[in-house]
Design an enzyme around this catalytic site. Structure first.
Site, PDB file in Angstrom:
ATOM      1  N   ASP A 291     -64.252  39.214 -39.073  1.00  0.00           N
ATOM      2  CA  ASP A 291     -64.427  37.850 -39.566  1.00  0.00           C
ATOM      3  C   ASP A 291     -63.021  37.292 -39.812  1.00  0.00           C
ATOM      4  O   ASP A 291     -62.068  38.058 -40.008  1.00  0.00           O
ATOM      5  CB  ASP A 291     -65.244  37.870 -40.853  1.00  0.00           C
ATOM      6  CG  ASP A 291     -65.288  36.524 -41.538  1.00  0.00           C
ATOM      7  OD1 ASP A 291     -65.747  35.556 -40.912  1.00  0.00           O
ATOM      8  OD2 ASP A 291     -64.829  36.436 -42.693  1.00  0.00           O
ATOM      9  N   ALA A 292     -62.890  35.985 -39.829  1.00  0.00           N
ATOM     10  CA  ALA A 292     -61.553  35.385 -39.978  1.00  0.00           C
ATOM     11  C   ALA A 292     -61.256  34.964 -41.408  1.00  0.00           C
ATOM     12  O   ALA A 292     -60.362  35.511 -42.069  1.00  0.00           O
ATOM     13  CB  ALA A 292     -61.407  34.189 -39.034  1.00  0.00           C
ATOM     14  N   TYR A 293     -61.994  33.988 -41.911  1.00  0.00           N
ATOM     15  CA  TYR A 293     -61.666  33.348 -43.181  1.00  0.00           C
ATOM     16  C   TYR A 293     -62.100  34.212 -44.370  1.00  0.00           C
ATOM     17  O   TYR A 293     -63.264  34.528 -44.525  1.00  0.00           O
ATOM     18  CB  TYR A 293     -62.301  31.966 -43.254  1.00  0.00           C
ATOM     19  CG  TYR A 293     -61.767  31.047 -42.186  1.00  0.00           C
ATOM     20  CD1 TYR A 293     -60.474  30.539 -42.267  1.00  0.00           C
ATOM     21  CD2 TYR A 293     -62.525  30.720 -41.060  1.00  0.00           C
ATOM     22  CE1 TYR A 293     -59.958  29.719 -41.271  1.00  0.00           C
ATOM     23  CE2 TYR A 293     -62.025  29.903 -40.068  1.00  0.00           C
ATOM     24  CZ  TYR A 293     -60.732  29.407 -40.176  1.00  0.00           C
ATOM     25  OH  TYR A 293     -60.230  28.605 -39.184  1.00  0.00           O
TER      26      TYR A 293
ATOM     27  N   SER B  69     -66.092  34.416 -35.714  1.00  0.00           N
ATOM     28  CA  SER B  69     -65.949  33.531 -36.867  1.00  0.00           C
ATOM     29  C   SER B  69     -66.829  32.295 -36.769  1.00  0.00           C
ATOM     30  O   SER B  69     -67.154  31.816 -35.675  1.00  0.00           O
ATOM     31  CB  SER B  69     -64.477  33.109 -36.986  1.00  0.00           C
ATOM     32  OG  SER B  69     -64.296  32.137 -38.000  1.00  0.00           O
ATOM     33  N   ASN B  70     -67.158  31.768 -37.949  1.00  0.00           N
ATOM     34  CA  ASN B  70     -67.769  30.440 -38.028  1.00  0.00           C
ATOM     35  C   ASN B  70     -66.795  29.347 -37.616  1.00  0.00           C
ATOM     36  O   ASN B  70     -67.213  28.224 -37.312  1.00  0.00           O
ATOM     37  CB  ASN B  70     -68.219  30.162 -39.465  1.00  0.00           C
ATOM     38  CG  ASN B  70     -69.564  30.783 -39.799  1.00  0.00           C
ATOM     39  OD1 ASN B  70     -70.364  31.080 -38.927  1.00  0.00           O
ATOM     40  ND2 ASN B  70     -69.808  30.978 -41.087  1.00  0.00           N
TER      41      ASN B  70
ATOM     42  N   ARG C  42     -64.516  26.949 -51.229  1.00  0.00           N
ATOM     43  CA  ARG C  42     -65.048  28.056 -50.424  1.00  0.00           C
ATOM     44  C   ARG C  42     -66.547  28.213 -50.618  1.00  0.00           C
ATOM     45  O   ARG C  42     -67.298  28.417 -49.656  1.00  0.00           O
ATOM     46  CB  ARG C  42     -64.324  29.355 -50.800  1.00  0.00           C
ATOM     47  CG  ARG C  42     -64.824  30.591 -50.046  1.00  0.00           C
ATOM     48  CD  ARG C  42     -64.663  30.432 -48.554  1.00  0.00           C
ATOM     49  NE  ARG C  42     -64.936  31.686 -47.858  1.00  0.00           N
ATOM     50  CZ  ARG C  42     -65.082  31.780 -46.556  1.00  0.00           C
ATOM     51  NH1 ARG C  42     -65.002  30.698 -45.781  1.00  0.00           N
ATOM     52  NH2 ARG C  42     -65.311  32.956 -45.982  1.00  0.00           N
TER      53      ARG C  42
END
Length: 225
Positions: A9-11, A121-122, A45
């Site tokens: 995942d990224a964030y 990722s989203n 977030r």
């Protein structure tokens, strides 16, 4: 089963989602954020994530950049801040989020092992390209996969299907790494081995699947493999 690909995942996992608000607070003229930035970052977030889930359930998809802007607008109003220039600065900083300190060495170590690596990722492709370029980690990534390819946010199963389709491997040959407990659960339910990066010491989510591994950060990933 042998691990062939390590997917992140990224964030919140590779990139520090609090960095935009923290950086803005440290810049000249950022005094009004000196005390407010932690709450602002937390609200930003939380709404960002909840808006992805609500849009997925309602079938009202938009890209992650729109979700990010909507969430920031909510967080700013909740903080009692009406400052268009600050809003634009925060959004600009979101394209330049810091990677967590251990990320470059960790990714380099995976590549030395011969593992395939990637992001799922989203985030929109453009946002991910900006963050990866700013953090200078692109040389250690074989693929960057965005939910925009399927038009729905995680944890929809069609998102996780992008990984075996891209890497030509079985789900059990993938180690999926996320700082989001719900994302780790979705990936585990799909059939990936999963590592939940629990940076804040939260309890495991009571969902339909549990992560295989839990760690406080990414420093021990190489040893785990």
């Amino acid at each position: 089963m042998t691990t062939k690909a390590c997917i992140f995942d990224a964030y919140g996992t590779l990139f520090d989602v609090t960095a935009a608000a923290r950086t803005a607070a440290e810049e000249p003229g950022g005094a009004r954020l000196a005390e407010a930035w932690p709450a602002l970052a937390r609200d930003w977030r939380a709404k960002q994530l909840s808006y992805t889930w609500l849009r997925a359930v309602a079938g009202r998809h938009c890209d992650f950049w729109q979700v990010t802007q909507d969430a920031l607008d909510w967080a700013l109003e909740a903080a009692g801040i009406d400052d268009p220039e600050l809003r634009e600065r925060l959004l600009a900083l979101y394209w330049e989020l810091d990677a967590y300190p251990e990320v470059p060495a960790m990714l380099a170590g995976l590549k030395r092992r011969g593992l395939a690596t990637g992001i799922l990722s989203n985030g929109s492709p453009e946002m991910l390209e900006g963050a990866i370029g700013s953090a200078q980690i692109g040389e250690w990534l074989d693929a960057v996969l965005s939910v925009e390819a399927v038009g729905v946010f995680k944890p929809h199963a069609s998102v996780y299907e992008l990984v075996p389709a891209r890497f030509g491997c079985a789900p059990g040959e993938v180690l999926f790494v996320s700082s989001n407990g719900w994302d780790a659960a979705g990936a585990a339910d799909f059939g990936f081995r999963t590592l939940w990066v629990n940076r804040t010491g939260e309890p495991v989510d009571r969902l339909y699947a549990r992560p295989d591994y839990v760690a406080p950060d990414l420093t021990g990933l190489d040893a785990l493999l």
